[in-house]
Scaffold this motif. Structure first.
Motif, mmCIF file in Angstrom:
data_model
loop_
_atom_site.group_PDB
_atom_site.id
_atom_site.type_symbol
_atom_site.label_atom_id
_atom_site.label_comp_id
_atom_site.label_asym_id
_atom_site.label_seq_id
_atom_site.Cartn_x
_atom_site.Cartn_y
_atom_site.Cartn_z
ATOM 1 N N LEU A 62 -52.942 29.629 42.611
ATOM 2 C CA LEU A 62 -52.355 28.989 43.785
ATOM 3 C C LEU A 62 -53.198 27.799 44.228
ATOM 4 C CD1 LEU A 62 -51.238 32.117 45.837
ATOM 5 C CD2 LEU A 62 -49.753 30.470 44.670
ATOM 6 N N LEU A 63 -54.502 27.970 44.211
ATOM 7 C CA LEU A 63 -55.389 26.872 44.568
ATOM 8 C C LEU A 63 -55.248 25.721 43.569
ATOM 9 C CD1 LEU A 63 -57.522 25.792 46.488
ATOM 10 C CD2 LEU A 63 -59.253 26.956 45.113
ATOM 11 N N ARG A 64 -55.158 26.045 42.278
ATOM 12 C CA ARG A 64 -54.989 25.007 41.259
ATOM 13 C C ARG A 64 -53.686 24.241 41.494
ATOM 14 N NH1 ARG A 64 -52.290 23.464 37.291
ATOM 15 N NH2 ARG A 64 -50.894 25.264 37.248
ATOM 16 N N ARG A 65 -52.629 24.950 41.804
ATOM 17 C CA ARG A 65 -51.340 24.308 42.073
ATOM 18 C C ARG A 65 -51.421 23.402 43.302
ATOM 19 N NH1 ARG A 65 -46.979 29.266 40.977
ATOM 20 N NH2 ARG A 65 -47.545 29.568 38.785
ATOM 21 N N ALA A 66 -52.125 23.853 44.325
ATOM 22 C CA ALA A 66 -52.272 23.047 45.534
ATOM 23 C C ALA A 66 -53.095 21.791 45.261
ATOM 24 C CB ALA A 66 -52.909 23.881 46.641
ATOM 25 N N VAL A 67 -54.158 21.928 44.484
ATOM 26 C CA VAL A 67 -54.973 20.763 44.110
ATOM 27 C C VAL A 67 -54.119 19.770 43.336
ATOM 28 C CG1 VAL A 67 -56.893 20.006 42.640
ATOM 29 C CG2 VAL A 67 -57.192 21.956 44.182
ATOM 30 N N GLN A 68 -53.331 20.272 42.416
ATOM 31 C CA GLN A 68 -52.453 19.423 41.615
ATOM 32 C C GLN A 68 -51.437 18.697 42.511
ATOM 33 O OE1 GLN A 68 -50.287 21.591 38.610
ATOM 34 N NE2 GLN A 68 -49.993 19.753 37.363
ATOM 35 N N ALA A 69 -50.920 19.377 43.509
ATOM 36 C CA ALA A 69 -49.967 18.756 44.430
ATOM 37 C C ALA A 69 -50.633 17.702 45.310
ATOM 38 C CB ALA A 69 -49.304 19.821 45.295
ATOM 39 N N ALA A 70 -51.885 17.922 45.676
ATOM 40 C CA ALA A 70 -52.606 16.988 46.540
ATOM 41 C C ALA A 70 -53.095 15.758 45.785
ATOM 42 C CB ALA A 70 -53.797 17.694 47.185
ATOM 43 N N ALA A 71 -53.413 15.913 44.523
ATOM 44 C CA ALA A 71 -54.074 14.863 43.747
ATOM 45 C C ALA A 71 -53.409 13.482 43.836
ATOM 46 C CB ALA A 71 -54.224 15.302 42.294
ATOM 47 N N PRO A 72 -52.098 13.367 43.694
ATOM 48 C CA PRO A 72 -51.498 12.023 43.741
ATOM 49 C C PRO A 72 -51.603 11.335 45.105
ATOM 50 C CG PRO A 72 -49.931 13.632 42.843
ATOM 51 C CD PRO A 72 -51.101 14.396 43.379
ATOM 52 N N HIS A 73 -51.939 12.090 46.154
ATOM 53 C CA HIS A 73 -51.941 11.554 47.508
ATOM 54 C C HIS A 73 -53.325 11.513 48.147
ATOM 55 C CE1 HIS A 73 -47.691 12.289 46.949
ATOM 56 N NE2 HIS A 73 -47.971 13.555 46.718
ATOM 57 N N SER A 74 -54.298 12.179 47.555
ATOM 58 C CA SER A 74 -55.583 12.364 48.240
ATOM 59 C C SER A 74 -56.396 11.083 48.376
ATOM 60 C CB SER A 74 -56.405 13.461 47.556
ATOM 61 O OG SER A 74 -56.695 13.108 46.228
ATOM 62 N N ASP A 75 -56.190 10.088 47.516
ATOM 63 C CA ASP A 75 -56.943 8.841 47.649
ATOM 64 C C ASP A 75 -56.644 8.132 48.962
ATOM 65 O OD1 ASP A 75 -58.429 9.038 45.377
ATOM 66 O OD2 ASP A 75 -57.180 7.692 44.168
ATOM 67 N N LYS A 76 -55.455 8.360 49.513
ATOM 68 C CA LYS A 76 -55.067 7.736 50.780
ATOM 69 C C LYS A 76 -55.717 8.428 51.975
ATOM 70 C CE LYS A 76 -50.461 7.488 49.084
ATOM 71 N NZ LYS A 76 -49.049 7.681 49.418
ATOM 72 N N GLY A 77 -56.223 9.623 51.761
ATOM 73 C CA GLY A 77 -56.781 10.405 52.854
ATOM 74 C C GLY A 77 -55.724 11.284 53.476
ATOM 75 N N LEU A 78 -55.601 12.481 53.008
ATOM 76 C CA LEU A 78 -54.583 13.429 53.464
ATOM 77 C C LEU A 78 -55.015 14.198 54.702
ATOM 78 C CD1 LEU A 78 -53.447 15.197 50.153
ATOM 79 C CD2 LEU A 78 -51.966 13.937 51.726
ATOM 80 N N VAL A 79 -54.024 14.591 55.476
ATOM 81 C CA VAL A 79 -54.195 15.675 56.439
ATOM 82 C C VAL A 79 -53.662 16.902 55.723
ATOM 83 C CG1 VAL A 79 -53.449 16.693 58.613
ATOM 84 C CG2 VAL A 79 -53.985 14.253 58.493
ATOM 85 N N TYR A 80 -54.471 17.933 55.638
ATOM 86 C CA TYR A 80 -54.053 19.186 55.018
ATOM 87 C C TYR A 80 -53.529 20.099 56.113
ATOM 88 C CZ TYR A 80 -56.463 17.543 50.878
ATOM 89 O OH TYR A 80 -56.840 16.808 49.780
ATOM 90 N N ALA A 81 -52.379 20.704 55.869
ATOM 91 C CA ALA A 81 -51.775 21.596 56.854
ATOM 92 C C ALA A 81 -51.194 22.796 56.127
ATOM 93 C CB ALA A 81 -50.683 20.867 57.627
ATOM 94 N N GLY A 82 -51.146 23.923 56.815
ATOM 95 C CA GLY A 82 -50.585 25.094 56.171
ATOM 96 C C GLY A 82 -50.248 26.182 57.161
ATOM 97 N N LEU A 83 -49.405 27.087 56.671
ATOM 98 C CA LEU A 83 -48.941 28.232 57.438
ATOM 99 C C LEU A 83 -49.493 29.502 56.804
ATOM 100 C CD1 LEU A 83 -45.281 26.963 57.388
ATOM 101 C CD2 LEU A 83 -46.778 26.858 59.369
ATOM 102 N N SER A 84 -50.337 30.221 57.525
ATOM 103 C CA SER A 84 -50.891 31.498 57.081
ATOM 104 C C SER A 84 -51.619 31.351 55.736
ATOM 105 C CB SER A 84 -49.788 32.560 57.054
ATOM 106 O OG SER A 84 -50.332 33.854 56.927
ATOM 107 N N LEU A 85 -51.082 31.910 54.655
ATOM 108 C CA LEU A 85 -51.707 31.738 53.342
ATOM 109 C C LEU A 85 -51.893 30.258 53.030
ATOM 110 C CD1 LEU A 85 -52.584 32.724 50.474
ATOM 111 C CD2 LEU A 85 -50.153 32.599 49.860
ATOM 112 N N GLY A 86 -50.893 29.455 53.346
ATOM 113 C CA GLY A 86 -50.988 28.013 53.119
ATOM 114 C C GLY A 86 -52.091 27.369 53.933
ATOM 115 N N ALA A 87 -52.362 27.913 55.121
ATOM 116 C CA ALA A 87 -53.465 27.414 55.943
ATOM 117 C C ALA A 87 -54.801 27.708 55.266
ATOM 118 C CB ALA A 87 -53.421 28.033 57.330
#
Length: 189
Positions: free
Chosen positions: A59-84
């Motif tokens: 799950l963490l690997r999948r989340a990193v993969q999802a964040a990767a294309p956007h992280s250079d811009k400086g993301l706000v990370y948000a999540g609900l429960s497990l996602g948090a």
């Protein structure tokens, strides 16, 4: 503001899409990956079973993969429960993270975690069976020690996932208040 919004152990349900839309209406670009590949849960137990079948590392690997294309811009990370919990891990490891918005959950903090005044806002039920008072006190101190600028908002009498109108935990008043505070937090970043 680019936001990566991660779902709870219930999966990518309508409430998550509604949360993303609420953020989009406020002017944010929101990315909502499906960490469960289309699976959703009807109960907490089902959600935990799916989580265990996939595995937390995956799950963490999948989340990193999802964040990767956007992280250079400086993301706000948000999540609900497990996602948090997953969002917290990502934000603490991303030196370009612009903020961390946690709804209904937190995670353990590595002893060597260090951030430079990362703005963090947490919204939790009071009491919350997954986020006990002792744990929240410890978590707050650890996050401050790591360098985060932390705010905690508690909602007396609300259920754990109080922002999901399709679950018994739902609390309309707490949801309205939490989103009002969260949107102001995001606006301040």
């Amino acid at each position: 503001m680019d936001i990566l919004l991660l779902h709870s152990a219930f999966g990518l349900r309508p409430a998550v899409q509604a949360a993303a839309e609420r953020l989009r209406v406020a002017g944010h670009e929101v990315h909502v990956p499906d960490l469960f590949d289309g699976r959703t849960a009807e109960t907490v137990e089902d959600g935990m079973r799916i989580t265990e079948e996939i595995g937390r590392d995956e799950l963490l690997r999948r989340a990193v993969q999802a964040a990767a294309p956007h992280s250079d811009k400086g993301l706000v990370y948000a999540g609900l429960s497990l996602g948090a919990a997953i969002s917290q891990n990502l934000a603490l490891a991303d030196e370009k993270a612009r903020g961390l918005l946690l709804l209904h959950g937190t995670s353990d903090i590595a002893e060597n975690a260090a951030v430079d005044d990362l703005p963090v806002q947490l919204h939790v039920a009071d009491p919350d069976p997954f986020e006990t008072a002792d744990w929240l006190n410890s978590w707050y101190l650890q996050m401050r020690r790591a360098g985060a600028d932390v705010e905690i908002f508690q909602y007396p009498g609300a259920g754990h996932l109080f922002t999901d109108p399709d679950l018994p935990d739902y609390d309309a008043e707490a949801t309205t208040e939490a989103w009002s505070v969260a949107l102001a937090f995001l606006e301040s970043l």
